[in-house]
Write an enzyme that holds these catalytic residues in place. Structure first.
Site, PDB file in Angstrom:
ATOM      1  N   HIS A  85      48.328 -59.267  21.556  1.00 20.78           N
ATOM      2  CA  HIS A  85      48.117 -57.898  22.189  1.00 20.78           C
ATOM      3  C   HIS A  85      47.394 -57.117  21.389  1.00 20.78           C
ATOM      4  O   HIS A  85      47.359 -57.481  20.379  1.00 20.78           O
ATOM      5  CB  HIS A  85      49.535 -57.141  21.695  1.00 20.78           C
ATOM      6  CG  HIS A  85      50.474 -57.239  21.353  1.00 20.78           C
ATOM      7  ND1 HIS A  85      51.588 -56.346  22.235  1.00 20.78           N
ATOM      8  CD2 HIS A  85      51.396 -58.938  21.589  1.00 20.78           C
ATOM      9  CE1 HIS A  85      52.818 -57.915  22.694  1.00 20.78           C
ATOM     10  NE2 HIS A  85      52.368 -58.333  22.321  1.00 20.78           N
ATOM     11  N   ASN A 141      51.262 -53.417  26.627  1.00 14.19           N
ATOM     12  CA  ASN A 141      51.649 -51.798  25.857  1.00 14.19           C
ATOM     13  C   ASN A 141      50.697 -51.388  24.521  1.00 14.19           C
ATOM     14  O   ASN A 141      50.735 -50.971  23.514  1.00 14.19           O
ATOM     15  CB  ASN A 141      52.942 -52.317  24.612  1.00 14.19           C
ATOM     16  CG  ASN A 141      52.478 -53.456  24.194  1.00 14.19           C
ATOM     17  OD1 ASN A 141      51.561 -54.127  24.470  1.00 14.19           O
ATOM     18  ND2 ASN A 141      53.191 -53.743  22.533  1.00 14.19           N
ATOM     19  N   HIS A 147      60.110 -60.129  27.512  1.00 12.43           N
ATOM     20  CA  HIS A 147      60.727 -59.974  26.136  1.00 12.43           C
ATOM     21  C   HIS A 147      61.696 -60.399  26.213  1.00 12.43           C
ATOM     22  O   HIS A 147      62.252 -58.737  26.435  1.00 12.43           O
ATOM     23  CB  HIS A 147      59.696 -59.221  25.694  1.00 12.43           C
ATOM     24  CG  HIS A 147      59.839 -58.961  23.959  1.00 12.43           C
ATOM     25  ND1 HIS A 147      58.921 -58.601  22.991  1.00 12.43           N
ATOM     26  CD2 HIS A 147      61.130 -58.573  23.588  1.00 12.43           C
ATOM     27  CE1 HIS A 147      59.730 -58.816  21.804  1.00 12.43           C
ATOM     28  NE2 HIS A 147      60.931 -58.302  21.950  1.00 12.43           N
ATOM     29  N   HIS A 201      57.642 -65.801  23.762  1.00  7.25           N
ATOM     30  CA  HIS A 201      57.906 -66.159  22.965  1.00  7.25           C
ATOM     31  C   HIS A 201      59.083 -66.643  22.412  1.00  7.25           C
ATOM     32  O   HIS A 201      60.191 -66.356  21.775  1.00  7.25           O
ATOM     33  CB  HIS A 201      57.681 -64.940  21.785  1.00  7.25           C
ATOM     34  CG  HIS A 201      58.463 -63.493  22.368  1.00  7.25           C
ATOM     35  ND1 HIS A 201      58.795 -63.045  22.933  1.00  7.25           N
ATOM     36  CD2 HIS A 201      57.085 -62.904  21.584  1.00  7.25           C
ATOM     37  CE1 HIS A 201      58.535 -62.179  22.687  1.00  7.25           C
ATOM     38  NE2 HIS A 201      57.244 -62.060  22.403  1.00  7.25           N
ATOM     39  N   ASP A 257      50.993 -64.165  20.415  1.00  7.67           N
ATOM     40  CA  ASP A 257      51.789 -62.904  20.419  1.00  7.67           C
ATOM     41  C   ASP A 257      50.437 -62.094  19.351  1.00  7.67           C
ATOM     42  O   ASP A 257      51.603 -61.566  18.708  1.00  7.67           O
ATOM     43  CB  ASP A 257      52.910 -62.982  19.967  1.00  7.67           C
ATOM     44  CG  ASP A 257      54.090 -61.360  20.199  1.00  7.67           C
ATOM     45  OD1 ASP A 257      53.039 -60.786  20.935  1.00  7.67           O
ATOM     46  OD2 ASP A 257      55.264 -61.449  19.423  1.00  7.67           O
TER      47      ASP A 257
HETATM   48  O1  DOR Z   1      56.314 -58.478  16.681  1.00  7.52           O
HETATM   49  C1  DOR Z   1      56.018 -57.825  17.675  1.00  7.52           C
HETATM   50  N1  DOR Z   1      54.569 -57.088  18.191  1.00  7.52           N
HETATM   51  N2  DOR Z   1      56.855 -58.427  18.641  1.00  7.52           N
HETATM   52  C2  DOR Z   1      56.061 -57.894  20.232  1.00  7.52           C
HETATM   53  O2  DOR Z   1      56.774 -58.281  21.518  1.00  7.52           O
HETATM   54  C3  DOR Z   1      54.919 -56.434  20.529  1.00  7.52           C
HETATM   55  C4  DOR Z   1      54.348 -56.670  18.747  1.00  7.52           C
HETATM   56  C5  DOR Z   1      53.121 -55.488  19.430  1.00  7.52           C
HETATM   57  O3  DOR Z   1      52.622 -55.342  20.101  1.00  7.52           O
HETATM   58  O4  DOR Z   1      53.294 -54.663  18.436  1.00  7.52           O
END
Ligand code: DOR
Length: 441
Positions: A62, A94, A176, A233, A304
């Protein structure tokens, strides 16, 4: 004349044998691998016996562009990637606005092409009403469904919407897998309205059942529609056991280092730094994940990588965001585990290089072989070096592994035959390319 010649490297072949050799790169490809290459190149690297491996493909990161570039942008995230030997990444939707249509995807592709030090691919994010885009956007490595809520607004948890997405189209669906109803119920039951709590509560709210229920549900949908499914994950030994009983041919899954190397005991020292979704588990859990890897139930490793600032993280639970940076530490963590006898070099290459290429149908990457793209990492497995927050390349500027002594840091990372990471420094002007997907683009 070759573009680049790497001499006296230790090269591990897919069958696990290691031999000394030279590698020549030309026009972005591996042109020749031989015990000795005497032809000259525009640039030479003396590997001095260090280990040359295919560049790592991190299939889940991300970065935060657009939307929260104070935490990370495509440029900073990709610099962190190459510092850790990662030459290609697949990035999640996202951000803000989320990547849910062709326009946003095109924006990211253009931005990445002019700023990324590594090769890039992007997921298209599922909403309740963008089915047409999910199947039509190009190029995308897959569809991402948040079945449980996490960072950002993307969430698809109603059965009718999930059925519609699984039942229409052929593109890979990556989930997810956490059950939203259970997350909400347990949050209400365990966290009193308006109160704050110890960060460790996070692992109790999003307990192993929360993951298992959603994984079961995704598996059932995949079987019903024969749909290609990748479980992101995977975090519990319960899910490994479930897949050990039956893992359909069209299903693959991944584990991330945080679930292998951190556990709920770490909340005491690290607090919200180790808060993530799905959460870290009890200390006994990791052995189930390792056996899943060794037995081929878990196919690949992702990170991740989810950068949040320490300022945001210092808020009390539940306002502290979930996620930790990881793209630059995954290879050293795994090579340190290899040195400790937990796995072999051939397995690390399979889980982190050739495996992600196979799972996502990424063309011409993940192998150190003539004709493959010259994405390479030259790593030092003789020296150990600690993880230090002030040396982290990610804009997040911290790591949950700060203080750990790791071996296997890259000296050089090469993307498309060009040196991009050179002994601690990024070389400016080297850019990755958009990945090509054989299967689902
Ligand atoms: O801990 C997480 N953070 N899991 C996710 O699936 C998204 C991610 C984020 O984008 O911060």
């Amino acid at each position: 004349m070759y573009d680049l010649v790497i001499r006296n490297a230790s090269i591990t072949h897919p069958d696990g044998t290691t031999a000394a050799g030279d590698v020549a790169c030309q026009n972005g490809r591996i042109a020749k691998i031989d015990s000795m290459i005497s032809a000259v190149g525009r640039e030479h690297i003396d590997a001095a016996g260090r280990l040359l491996i295919p560049g790592v493909i991190d299939p889940q990161v991300h970065f935060r562009e657009p939307g929260a570039t104070d935490k990370e942008d495509l440029a900073s995230g990709s610099r962190a990637a190459v510092r850790g030997g990662v030459t290609s990444f697949l990035e999640m939707p996202n951000c803000n606005p989320p990547t849910t249509d062709q326009e946003q995807l095109d924006w990211k592709l253009a931005r990445a092409a002019s700023s990324c030090a590594a090769n890039f691919g992007f997921f298209i994010g599922a909403t309740c009403d963008n089915l047409e885009a999910l199947n039509s956007v190009r190029p995308a490595c897959g569809i991402k469904i948040f079945m449980g809520s996490s960072t950002g607004d993307l969430l698809v948890d109603k059965q009718e919407h999930l059925e519609r997405i699984f039942g229409n189209g052929e593109r890979l669906i990556a989930v997810h897998a956490e059950d939203e109803t259970r997350i909400q119920d347990r949050t209400r039951a365990l966290l009193k309205e308006g109160e704050t709590a110890d960060y460790a509560l996070h692992s109790r709210i999003r307990d192993p059942q929360t993951a298992l229920i959603a994984t079961e549900r995704a598996l059932a949908l995949s079987e019903k529609y024969g749909r290609r499914l990748h479980i992101l994950h995977l975090s519990t030994s319960e899910e490994v056991e479930r897949l050990r009983r039956h893992k359909p041919d069209q299903v693959t899954c991944e584990v991330i280092p945080n679930h292998l190397f951190l556990n709920t005991d770490d909340y005491a020292q690290l607090g919200s730094r180790v808060q993530m979704n799905p959460p870290i588990r009890n200390p006994a859990n990791a052995s189930g994940l390792w056996s899943g890897l060794h037995q081929g139930i878990i196919d690949i490793i992702a990170t991740d990588h989810a950068p949040h600032t320490l300022g945001e993280k210092s808020q009390p639970y539940p306002n502290s965001p979930a996620g930790m940076p990881g793209v630059e530490t995954s290879l050293p963590l795994m090579l340190t585990a290899m040195q400790a006898g937990q796995c072999t070099l051939a397995q690390v290459q399979q889980w982190m290089c050739s495996g992600p290429a196979r799972v996502y149908g990424i063309k011409n990457k993940g192998q150190l072989a003539e004709g493959f793209d010259a994405d390479l990492a030259l790593v030092d497995i003789e020296t150990t070096w600690p993880v230090r927050d002030n040396e982290v390349f990610s804009r997040a500027a911290w790591s949950p592994y700060a203080g750990r002594e790791l071996t296997g840091w890259p000296n050089y990372t090469i993307v498309g035959g060009q040196v991009v990471f050179d002994n601690g420094q990024i070389r400016p002007g080297v850019f990755g390319k958009a990945l090509e997907f054989a299967r689902s683009d």
